[in-house]
Design a protein around this motif. Structure first.
Motif, PDB file in Angstrom:
ATOM      1  N   HIS A   1      34.216  46.839  51.323  1.00 49.68           N
ATOM      2  CA  HIS A   1      35.017  45.661  50.868  1.00 49.68           C
ATOM      3  C   HIS A   1      36.453  46.335  50.311  1.00 49.68           C
ATOM      4  CE1 HIS A   1      35.935  41.605  49.352  1.00 49.68           C
ATOM      5  NE2 HIS A   1      35.832  42.002  47.895  1.00 49.68           N
ATOM      6  N   GLY A   2      37.336  46.288  51.088  1.00 51.44           N
ATOM      7  CA  GLY A   2      38.584  46.812  50.783  1.00 51.44           C
ATOM      8  C   GLY A   2      38.410  48.171  50.439  1.00 51.44           C
ATOM      9  N   HIS A   3      39.225  48.591  49.241  1.00 51.81           N
ATOM     10  CA  HIS A   3      39.283  50.149  48.505  1.00 51.81           C
ATOM     11  C   HIS A   3      37.964  50.147  47.564  1.00 51.81           C
ATOM     12  CE1 HIS A   3      43.651  50.299  50.168  1.00 51.81           C
ATOM     13  NE2 HIS A   3      42.671  50.696  50.922  1.00 51.81           N
ATOM     14  N   LEU A   4      37.274  49.125  47.247  1.00 47.83           N
ATOM     15  CA  LEU A   4      36.080  49.163  46.423  1.00 47.83           C
ATOM     16  C   LEU A   4      35.060  50.001  46.850  1.00 47.83           C
ATOM     17  CD1 LEU A   4      35.869  45.627  45.242  1.00 47.83           C
ATOM     18  CD2 LEU A   4      36.797  47.554  43.804  1.00 47.83           C
ATOM     19  N   ARG A   5      34.455  50.818  46.274  1.00 54.14           N
ATOM     20  CA  ARG A   5      33.502  51.751  46.768  1.00 54.14           C
ATOM     21  C   ARG A   5      32.085  51.623  46.120  1.00 54.14           C
ATOM     22  NH1 ARG A   5      36.509  51.916  50.108  1.00 54.14           N
ATOM     23  NH2 ARG A   5      37.596  53.571  51.104  1.00 54.14           N
ATOM     24  N   LEU A   6      31.202  51.518  47.170  1.00 52.09           N
ATOM     25  CA  LEU A   6      29.681  51.443  46.444  1.00 52.09           C
ATOM     26  C   LEU A   6      28.860  52.403  46.967  1.00 52.09           C
ATOM     27  CD1 LEU A   6      29.196  47.538  47.711  1.00 52.09           C
ATOM     28  CD2 LEU A   6      29.789  48.517  45.267  1.00 52.09           C
ATOM     29  N   ALA A   7      27.845  52.686  46.166  1.00 49.83           N
ATOM     30  CA  ALA A   7      26.736  53.606  46.529  1.00 49.83           C
ATOM     31  C   ALA A   7      25.515  53.140  45.698  1.00 49.83           C
ATOM     32  CB  ALA A   7      26.977  55.220  45.948  1.00 49.83           C
ATOM     33  N   ALA A   8      24.211  53.257  46.246  1.00 49.71           N
ATOM     34  CA  ALA A   8      23.036  53.154  45.736  1.00 49.71           C
ATOM     35  C   ALA A   8      22.031  53.798  45.883  1.00 49.71           C
ATOM     36  CB  ALA A   8      22.732  51.684  46.042  1.00 49.71           C
TER      37      ALA A   8
ATOM     38  N   THR B   1      34.371  53.227  36.866  1.00 51.95           N
ATOM     39  CA  THR B   1      32.762  53.266  37.567  1.00 51.95           C
ATOM     40  C   THR B   1      31.863  52.358  36.815  1.00 51.95           C
ATOM     41  OG1 THR B   1      33.320  55.644  38.542  1.00 51.95           O
ATOM     42  CG2 THR B   1      30.963  54.685  38.442  1.00 51.95           C
ATOM     43  N   LEU B   2      31.115  51.525  37.581  1.00 51.05           N
ATOM     44  CA  LEU B   2      30.487  50.373  36.955  1.00 51.05           C
ATOM     45  C   LEU B   2      28.851  51.016  37.389  1.00 51.05           C
ATOM     46  CD1 LEU B   2      29.730  47.844  35.254  1.00 51.05           C
ATOM     47  CD2 LEU B   2      29.725  46.779  37.507  1.00 51.05           C
ATOM     48  N   LEU B   3      28.036  51.134  36.503  1.00 50.22           N
ATOM     49  CA  LEU B   3      26.532  51.503  36.802  1.00 50.22           C
ATOM     50  C   LEU B   3      25.813  50.231  36.551  1.00 50.22           C
ATOM     51  CD1 LEU B   3      26.018  55.127  35.773  1.00 50.22           C
ATOM     52  CD2 LEU B   3      26.724  54.285  38.056  1.00 50.22           C
ATOM     53  N   LEU B   4      25.018  49.764  37.617  1.00 54.78           N
ATOM     54  CA  LEU B   4      23.768  48.922  37.373  1.00 54.78           C
ATOM     55  C   LEU B   4      22.788  49.426  37.665  1.00 54.78           C
ATOM     56  CD1 LEU B   4      25.338  45.492  39.026  1.00 54.78           C
ATOM     57  CD2 LEU B   4      25.480  46.298  36.831  1.00 54.78           C
ATOM     58  N   TYR B   5      21.583  49.043  36.920  1.00 55.04           N
ATOM     59  CA  TYR B   5      20.332  50.098  36.866  1.00 55.04           C
ATOM     60  C   TYR B   5      19.159  49.120  36.331  1.00 55.04           C
ATOM     61  CZ  TYR B   5      21.649  50.520  32.179  1.00 55.04           C
ATOM     62  OH  TYR B   5      21.904  50.251  30.861  1.00 55.04           O
ATOM     63  N   THR B   6      17.963  49.801  36.807  1.00 50.33           N
ATOM     64  CA  THR B   6      16.682  49.099  36.259  1.00 50.33           C
ATOM     65  C   THR B   6      16.148  49.990  35.138  1.00 50.33           C
ATOM     66  OG1 THR B   6      15.458  50.257  38.093  1.00 50.33           O
ATOM     67  CG2 THR B   6      16.142  47.900  38.373  1.00 50.33           C
ATOM     68  N   ASP B   7      15.114  49.447  34.415  1.00 47.29           N
ATOM     69  CA  ASP B   7      14.764  49.946  33.143  1.00 47.29           C
ATOM     70  C   ASP B   7      14.073  51.251  33.516  1.00 47.29           C
ATOM     71  OD1 ASP B   7      12.400  48.985  34.135  1.00 47.29           O
ATOM     72  OD2 ASP B   7      11.770  47.815  32.632  1.00 47.29           O
TER      73      ASP B   7
ATOM     74  N   ALA C   1      16.077  51.526  40.480  1.00 45.61           N
ATOM     75  CA  ALA C   1      17.023  51.216  41.243  1.00 45.61           C
ATOM     76  C   ALA C   1      18.160  51.297  40.680  1.00 45.61           C
ATOM     77  CB  ALA C   1      16.790  49.527  41.722  1.00 45.61           C
ATOM     78  N   LEU C   2      19.361  51.852  41.512  1.00 41.60           N
ATOM     79  CA  LEU C   2      20.697  52.073  40.772  1.00 41.60           C
ATOM     80  C   LEU C   2      21.574  51.639  41.837  1.00 41.60           C
ATOM     81  CD1 LEU C   2      22.361  53.641  38.661  1.00 41.60           C
ATOM     82  CD2 LEU C   2      22.139  55.690  40.311  1.00 41.60           C
ATOM     83  N   LEU C   3      22.907  50.895  41.415  1.00 43.87           N
ATOM     84  CA  LEU C   3      23.826  50.283  42.234  1.00 43.87           C
ATOM     85  C   LEU C   3      25.097  50.627  41.392  1.00 43.87           C
ATOM     86  CD1 LEU C   3      24.895  48.863  44.536  1.00 43.87           C
ATOM     87  CD2 LEU C   3      24.783  46.713  43.008  1.00 43.87           C
ATOM     88  N   ALA C   4      26.059  51.525  42.229  1.00 47.64           N
ATOM     89  CA  ALA C   4      27.284  51.923  41.590  1.00 47.64           C
ATOM     90  C   ALA C   4      28.467  51.408  42.248  1.00 47.64           C
ATOM     91  CB  ALA C   4      27.304  53.442  41.379  1.00 47.64           C
ATOM     92  N   LEU C   5      29.521  50.928  41.395  1.00 46.37           N
ATOM     93  CA  LEU C   5      30.915  50.455  41.905  1.00 46.37           C
ATOM     94  C   LEU C   5      31.714  51.306  41.369  1.00 46.37           C
ATOM     95  CD1 LEU C   5      32.588  48.252  43.207  1.00 46.37           C
ATOM     96  CD2 LEU C   5      32.604  47.273  40.923  1.00 46.37           C
ATOM     97  N   ARG C   6      32.756  51.815  42.260  1.00 42.44           N
ATOM     98  CA  ARG C   6      34.039  52.506  41.613  1.00 42.44           C
ATOM     99  C   ARG C   6      35.170  51.788  42.378  1.00 42.44           C
ATOM    100  NH1 ARG C   6      33.809  58.853  41.809  1.00 42.44           N
ATOM    101  NH2 ARG C   6      32.794  58.104  39.869  1.00 42.44           N
ATOM    102  N   VAL C   7      36.128  51.439  41.181  1.00 39.45           N
ATOM    103  CA  VAL C   7      37.222  50.734  41.540  1.00 39.45           C
ATOM    104  C   VAL C   7      38.581  51.936  41.938  1.00 39.45           C
ATOM    105  CG1 VAL C   7      39.026  49.417  40.404  1.00 39.45           C
ATOM    106  CG2 VAL C   7      36.880  49.252  39.721  1.00 39.45           C
ATOM    107  N   PRO C   8      39.270  51.663  42.852  1.00 42.47           N
ATOM    108  CA  PRO C   8      40.298  52.687  43.391  1.00 42.47           C
ATOM    109  C   PRO C   8      41.126  53.162  42.184  1.00 42.47           C
ATOM    110  CG  PRO C   8      40.207  50.643  44.738  1.00 42.47           C
ATOM    111  CD  PRO C   8      39.400  50.419  43.564  1.00 42.47           C
ATOM    112  N   PRO C   9      41.468  54.560  42.133  1.00 40.12           N
ATOM    113  CA  PRO C   9      42.313  54.958  41.283  1.00 40.12           C
ATOM    114  C   PRO C   9      43.830  54.093  41.425  1.00 40.12           C
ATOM    115  CG  PRO C   9      42.110  56.448  42.987  1.00 40.12           C
ATOM    116  CD  PRO C   9      41.173  55.432  43.318  1.00 40.12           C
ATOM    117  N   PRO C  10      44.756  54.332  40.294  1.00 39.38           N
ATOM    118  CA  PRO C  10      46.076  53.674  40.526  1.00 39.38           C
ATOM    119  C   PRO C  10      46.833  54.560  41.511  1.00 39.38           C
ATOM    120  CG  PRO C  10      45.885  54.969  38.437  1.00 39.38           C
ATOM    121  CD  PRO C  10      44.551  55.098  39.124  1.00 39.38           C
TER     122      PRO C  10
END
Length: 575
Positions: free
Chosen positions: A352-359, A511-517, A566-575
């Motif tokens: 999705h564009g310059h947004l980066r995802l990893a899981a 960087t955004l981290l979504l995770y389970t307990d 389960a772990l989902l990470a999003l990184r927003v592009p740098p300026p």
């Protein structure tokens, strides 16, 4: 002399000549009189009868050399004789459990008491009184044997109970068997070996342990199974594997070279020979209609062979271990199916564009059950990026199946309804009891809004009782996004009020981290401690590539974790 009321009763008999000699001769207790050198100078009839010797034959003999023996009939050194010590010191003494030699060669257990004979303060000899203690010694031996038997029985029962308890703590076959042999050696046996049947018809020796954990080079061997007498069915190992028979070898006979035997016999006899077995027990693992393998225990001390009581205890252990192995194998098959189903349902991450995802998805450690954790990311029809992290309550195939149901329904609802995340989750909550089998679940549904290449980007989300997202900034700060919290799915909250939504800007490079307990909750630790541990560790990784960051976050899980993650990470592009 007068009696108690003062009447005259005549002369006292002790004053008559020979009175005390008559008392001693009529006494039922054996009496010897010794001089100061320890020689016999007199013996009463009771002593003659008890020792099987005449007074004349004993008179003048050294009492110690003539009579005193140890329990095996050997002469006792004079410096170890308590009677001679008492005689030399002119003091009284007594003893239990001594042994005297009768005239007919038999040994006599005695209890004795010695008193010095003095005249004018000078020791003239010793009076030795003794009784037959053979019966007492026999009673003592019987009592000791009964006590030892009770102690042995208690030890066996305690061992069986401990094995049952320890094996019940794991659902991993290899770990269960490793724990088993560590309990058996050295408490019950000097060596222990476990052979398991495989699906290919082989018998595989999965574990061997002996003194200090040695395996004698037999662990890991595989041979053909016992399908007939020619293949070793008559050997103890074959009888256990094919007939469900427990075999006691009280005395292990010498064996011919292993090369002369069928493979199954060679495996068993070669092992016994290699470890110097003098006694062995081989029992089946499981019941007759479901035998998964065999357990062999060995003792190398010929003075302490296995007996029928040991056979009963080891057979009981074998039945219990067989049930555990059967359960672990069934669990392993179920676990493999659930893991494969979960991994196959975790869709590939979109570009999705310059947004980066990893899981990452990490199953629970071996021995724990499969859970219902999942992640998802997909592009909505209005161009926003949807992020999902969820956890279905339960730890079995049902939870994994429920996760699959929620996964599909949520995707459909989010695609069809472009409103705020809270409204979508409300619709999911309303549909859940009707079209799924899920009783309760937590999740976060988020939208990343903004141009995927240039931004600016905003995170809009709602949480159904799920741990808060973690936002890492490139300047080295971090925070948990605790807003937007609502009730768990399945709690009946639909219709009471709209679920809350929250928004937060995503700065370039964040960087955004979504995770389970499972990432933050471990047995013996509270949630706040787990969250703080995650925040501090994640901050050290803020400049790592996203894939590496995810891997290192999972690698930092503390020992004792029993849940999948389960772990989902999003990184927003740098300026």
């Amino acid at each position: 002399m007068r009696d108690a009321v003062g009447d005259d009763v005549g002369p006292w008999p002790a004053d008559e000549p020979g009175f005390w000699r008559q008392v001693v001769e009529r006494l039922g207790t054996a009496v010897l009189v010794l001089d100061t050198a320890g020689r016999v100078i007199a013996a009463n009839p009771a002593a003659e009868r008890l020792l099987g010797r005449t007074a004349a034959a004993m008179r003048g003999a050294d009492a110690h050399d003539l009579l005193h023996r140890d329990a095996d009939g050997n002469k006792v050194p004079r410096d170890r004789c308590p009677l001679l010590h008492a005689l030399a010191e002119g003091q009284g003494a007594r003893g239990e459990g001594g042994t005297y030699l009768r005239g007919d060669g038999r040994l006599l257990a005695v209890s004795w008491s010695a008193s010095p004979l003095t005249e004018d303060g000078s020791v003239q000899g010793m009076a030795l009184l003794f009784t037959d203690a053979t019966g007492d010694r026999r009673v003592h031996r019987e009592r000791t044997a009964r006590t030892r038997a009770l102690e042995d029985l208690n030890e066996r029962l305690s061992l069986v109970a401990e094995i049952t308890d320890v094996l019940g703590q794991t659902l991993e076959t290899d770990e269960a068997l490793a724990r088993l042999v560590r309990l058996l050696v050295p408490r019950l046996a000097d060596w222990a070996a476990v052979d398991l049947r495989t699906g290919s018809g082989e018998v595989h020796r999965v574990t061997v342990t002996g003194p200090e954990g040695r395996d004698a080079g037999f662990q890991g061997r595989s041979v053909l199974g016992a399908e007939g007498a020619g293949e070793g069915e008559d050997s103890p190992l074959g009888r256990a594997l094919t007939g469900g028979e427990s075999v006691l070898q009280e005395r292990v006979a010498a064996v011919t070279p292993a090369a002369a035997h069928p493979p199954l016999v060679a495996l068993h006899s070669g092992f016994l020979a290699a470890v110097g077995a003098r006694s062995a027990i081989t029992v089946p693992l499981g019941a007759r209609d479901r035998i998964t393998g065999a357990l062999t225990v060995v003792r190398t001390d010929p003075a302490h062979p296995f007996d029928e009581d040991d056979l009963a205890a080891v057979s009981d252990v074998g039945r219990r271990v067989g049930v555990v192995i059967d359960n672990t194998r069934r669990y392993g098959r179920q676990r493999a199916v659930a893991e494969a189903m979960q991994r196959n349902l975790l869709a590939p991450l979109p570009q999705h564009g310059h947004l980066r995802l990893a899981a990452r998805y990490q199953p629970a450690p071996a021995g724990s059950q499969v859970g219902g954790d999942w992640y998802d990311a997909f592009i909505l029809k209005d161009g926003a990026l949807a992020l999902v992290i969820g956890d279905v309550v339960g730890h079995d195939l049902t939870a994994a199946a429920g996760m699959a149901q929620l996964h599909g329904i949520l995707r459909s609802l989010a695609w069809d309804h472009t409103g705020p995340p809270g409204a979508v989750v409300d619709r999911l909550d309303a549909a859940m009891p009707v079209i799924t089998t899920v009783p309760l679940a937590t999740l976060i549904l988020a939208r990343v809004e903004g141009d995927p290449d240039t931004g600016p980007w905003t995170l809009r989300w709602t949480s159904a009782g799920h741990p808060p997202p973690l936002l890492l900034s490139p300047d080295g700060t971090a925070c948990f996004l605790e807003a937007g919290q609502g009730l768990l799915l399945g709690t009946g909250s639909v219709g009471d009020a709209d679920r809350p939504d929250a928004t937060h800007p995503l700065k370039p490079g964040s960087t955004l981290l979504l995770y389970t307990d499972g990432l933050v909750e471990t047995p013996g630790s509270d949630l706040d401690t787990g969250l703080d541990r995650l925040l501090r560790h994640a901050l050290t990784l803020v400049h790592e590539p996203l894939d590496r960051l995810c891997g290192k976050v999972l690698a930092h899980l503390p020992p004792g974790s029993t849940d999948d993650v389960a772990l989902l990470a999003l990184r927003v592009p740098p300026p």
